[in-house]
Design an enzyme around this catalytic site. Structure first.
Site, PDB file in Angstrom:
ATOM      1  N   HIS A 131       0.836  -0.869   0.207  1.00  0.00           N
ATOM      2  CA  HIS A 131      -0.067   0.140   0.040  1.00  0.00           C
ATOM      3  C   HIS A 131       0.920   0.673  -0.121  1.00  0.00           C
ATOM      4  O   HIS A 131       0.421   2.122   0.434  1.00  0.00           O
ATOM      5  CB  HIS A 131      -0.908  -0.015   0.829  1.00  0.00           C
ATOM      6  CG  HIS A 131      -1.955  -1.206   1.493  1.00  0.00           C
ATOM      7  ND1 HIS A 131      -3.541  -0.966   0.530  1.00  0.00           N
ATOM      8  CD2 HIS A 131      -2.202  -2.767   1.390  1.00  0.00           C
ATOM      9  CE1 HIS A 131      -3.803  -1.751   0.450  1.00  0.00           C
ATOM     10  NE2 HIS A 131      -3.117  -2.799   0.861  1.00  0.00           N
ATOM     11  N   SER A 145      -3.359 -12.456 -10.735  1.00  0.00           N
ATOM     12  CA  SER A 145      -3.680 -12.332 -11.565  1.00  0.00           C
ATOM     13  C   SER A 145      -3.904 -11.794 -12.887  1.00  0.00           C
ATOM     14  O   SER A 145      -4.131 -11.444 -13.684  1.00  0.00           O
ATOM     15  CB  SER A 145      -4.467 -13.655 -10.996  1.00  0.00           C
ATOM     16  OG  SER A 145      -5.526 -12.698 -10.059  1.00  0.00           O
ATOM     17  N   ASP A 151       1.603  -3.563  -9.167  1.00  0.00           N
ATOM     18  CA  ASP A 151       1.828  -4.665 -10.262  1.00  0.00           C
ATOM     19  C   ASP A 151       2.218  -5.382 -11.501  1.00  0.00           C
ATOM     20  O   ASP A 151       2.565  -5.965 -11.754  1.00  0.00           O
ATOM     21  CB  ASP A 151       0.448  -5.491 -10.111  1.00  0.00           C
ATOM     22  CG  ASP A 151       0.137  -5.477  -8.573  1.00  0.00           C
ATOM     23  OD1 ASP A 151       0.907  -6.108  -8.144  1.00  0.00           O
ATOM     24  OD2 ASP A 151      -1.797  -5.299  -8.076  1.00  0.00           O
TER      25      ASP A 151
HETATM   26  C1  GLA Z   1      -2.625  -4.469  -5.628  1.00  0.00           C
HETATM   27  C2  GLA Z   1      -3.196  -3.403  -5.981  1.00  0.00           C
HETATM   28  C3  GLA Z   1      -1.420  -2.740  -5.809  1.00  0.00           C
HETATM   29  C4  GLA Z   1      -1.328  -2.519  -4.691  1.00  0.00           C
HETATM   30  C5  GLA Z   1      -1.284  -3.526  -3.602  1.00  0.00           C
HETATM   31  C6  GLA Z   1      -1.203  -3.159  -1.865  1.00  0.00           C
HETATM   32  O1  GLA Z   1      -2.113  -5.441  -5.475  1.00  0.00           O
HETATM   33  O2  GLA Z   1      -2.916  -3.546  -7.156  1.00  0.00           O
HETATM   34  O3  GLA Z   1      -0.765  -1.262  -6.729  1.00  0.00           O
HETATM   35  O4  GLA Z   1      -1.430  -1.061  -4.249  1.00  0.00           O
HETATM   36  O5  GLA Z   1      -2.925  -3.786  -3.851  1.00  0.00           O
HETATM   37  O6  GLA Z   1       0.135  -3.134  -1.957  1.00  0.00           O
END
Ligand code: GLA
Length: 368
Positions: A17, A107, A152
């Protein structure tokens, strides 16, 4: 021409986060992938997954939201590409996956990045990885309603085998960190508490962080562009105005960001014990201050603390379900998995899915 795209899941060592707060993250790519096979088709498009879902549509009919959640990833990806090239070819796409969904290993981003990578090649659209990252993030924001960060997608497009990416999410500067955990392995324990982050309090955390930043900027001389940059003195000065909840959220973000920086130093200097300690601290910050954990994740982390052979453990990803990540001595893995599976089942009446995380490269595309 047939195109094969191999799009990996992601593991985040630490820095949860922090991405949408302009902070640091330390992710890597998994060897579990979503594999997409594309071919042009003259009439309607057809997408089929090995989970038994399929959809038929015409790519050139204007975008319309589907009631079927997963179809919006496909329709959103196509609509974003159409902002670059208005006419696309209809296509056939078969999707096979070794990546569990709803487990916090990304995913959905693997699917969207894979779709955009493959469809841009199929339609001869010349786009950079950085464009694919942005388009993929738009899909989550605009069509899914999840106001996620960049971690991600950046990882899926850029990862290298057995390396983590130290990514500064404010300016996207990045550095590879070689990972040598020696006799230790990364173990994921999937709680099977499935989460669709768009239906959780994820977006609420995003807005709580924005509000915290506004309050801090209103009280302090600095005009911080993101929450991760705030210094501790300014945070304390703002404590009363923030109130208990926002103060906890902001403290977590500052502490977690510092933990990423410290983790890199520990990993680079082979201080795995110290890194593991930060994983535990990260978990308890996510549980108590950021409040995105759940009882199943807490149970798994707390259970791990009984073992000296487990150096660290924490919930991973957005939270509210998904999986934990632990750094565990290789020779304990089998015994530990057997034991924790049973304990978990007797407590929650759910199956626990263990995954040994082998780290691989980012997205691959080939003509077959
Ligand atoms: C999800 C979101 C990411 C990130 C994480 C927490 O995976 O897609 O952008 O904020 O939660 O770190």
């Amino acid at each position: 021409m047939r195109i094969h795209v191999k799009s990996p899941g992601r593991v985040n060592l630490i820095g949860e986060h922090t991405d949408y707060n302009g902070g640091y993250v330390l992710p890597c790519a998994l060897d579990l992938t979503i594999d997409l096979f594309f071919e042009k088709k003259s009439k309607k498009s057809y997408v089929k997954t090995d989970l038994g879902y399929s959809m038929t549509f015409d790519v050139n009919i204007p975008y319309k939201k589907s009631n079927n959640h997963w179809e919006n990833y496909v329709l959103g990806a196509i609509n974003e590409l159409k902002q670059i090239k208005s006419e696309l070819s209809n296509f056939y796409c078969i999707i096979k996956s070794t990546l569990p969904s709803g487990a916090g290993i990304s995913s959905s981003s693997a699917l969207v990045c894979g779709l955009i990578k493959g469809l841009s090649k199929l339609n001869e659209i010349n786009i950079e990885n950085s464009d694919i990252i942005n388009l993929s993030r738009n899909v989550e924001h605009k069509y899914i309603g999840l106001l996620g960060g960049i971690m991600d997608q950046f990882t899926i497009l850029n990862a290298e085998k057995n390396k983590a990416i130290l990514l500064n999410c404010e300016n996207l500067e990045s550095k590879f960190i070689k990972l040598e955990f020696k006799e230790y392995k990364l173990l994921l324990l999937d709680t099977n508490v499935k989460h669709n982050l768009a239906n959780t309090e994820y977006n609420q955390r995003v807005s709580e962080c924005k509000e915290s930043l506004q309050i801090i900027n209103g009280l302090c001389k600095e005009n911080y562009s993101n929450l991760s940059q705030v210094n501790k003195v300014d945070l304390s000065k703002s404590k009363e105005k923030l109130g208990e909840t926002l103060y906890k959220r902001a403290s977590y973000v500052l502490n977690e960001n510092q933990r990423v920086i410290n983790s890199v130093e520990f990993i680079e200097n082979d201080k795995l014990q110290e890194f593991g300690q930060l994983m535990y601290e990260s978990h308890f910050g996510l549980k108590n201050d950021y409040e995105v954990s759940c009882k199943e994740l807490d149970f798994l982390v707390e259970y791990s603390m009984k073992y000296d052979e487990i150096l660290g453990s924490r919930m991973m990803g957005g939270g509210f379900g998904g999986c934990t990540l632990s750094l565990i001595k290789g020779n304990l893995i089998d015994e530990f998995i057997e034991e924790i599976k049973q304990e978990y089942f007797s407590k929650f009446k759910r199956k626990l899915n263990p995954i040994i995380a082998n780290l691989d490269q980012g997205i691959q595309i080939s003509l077959i």
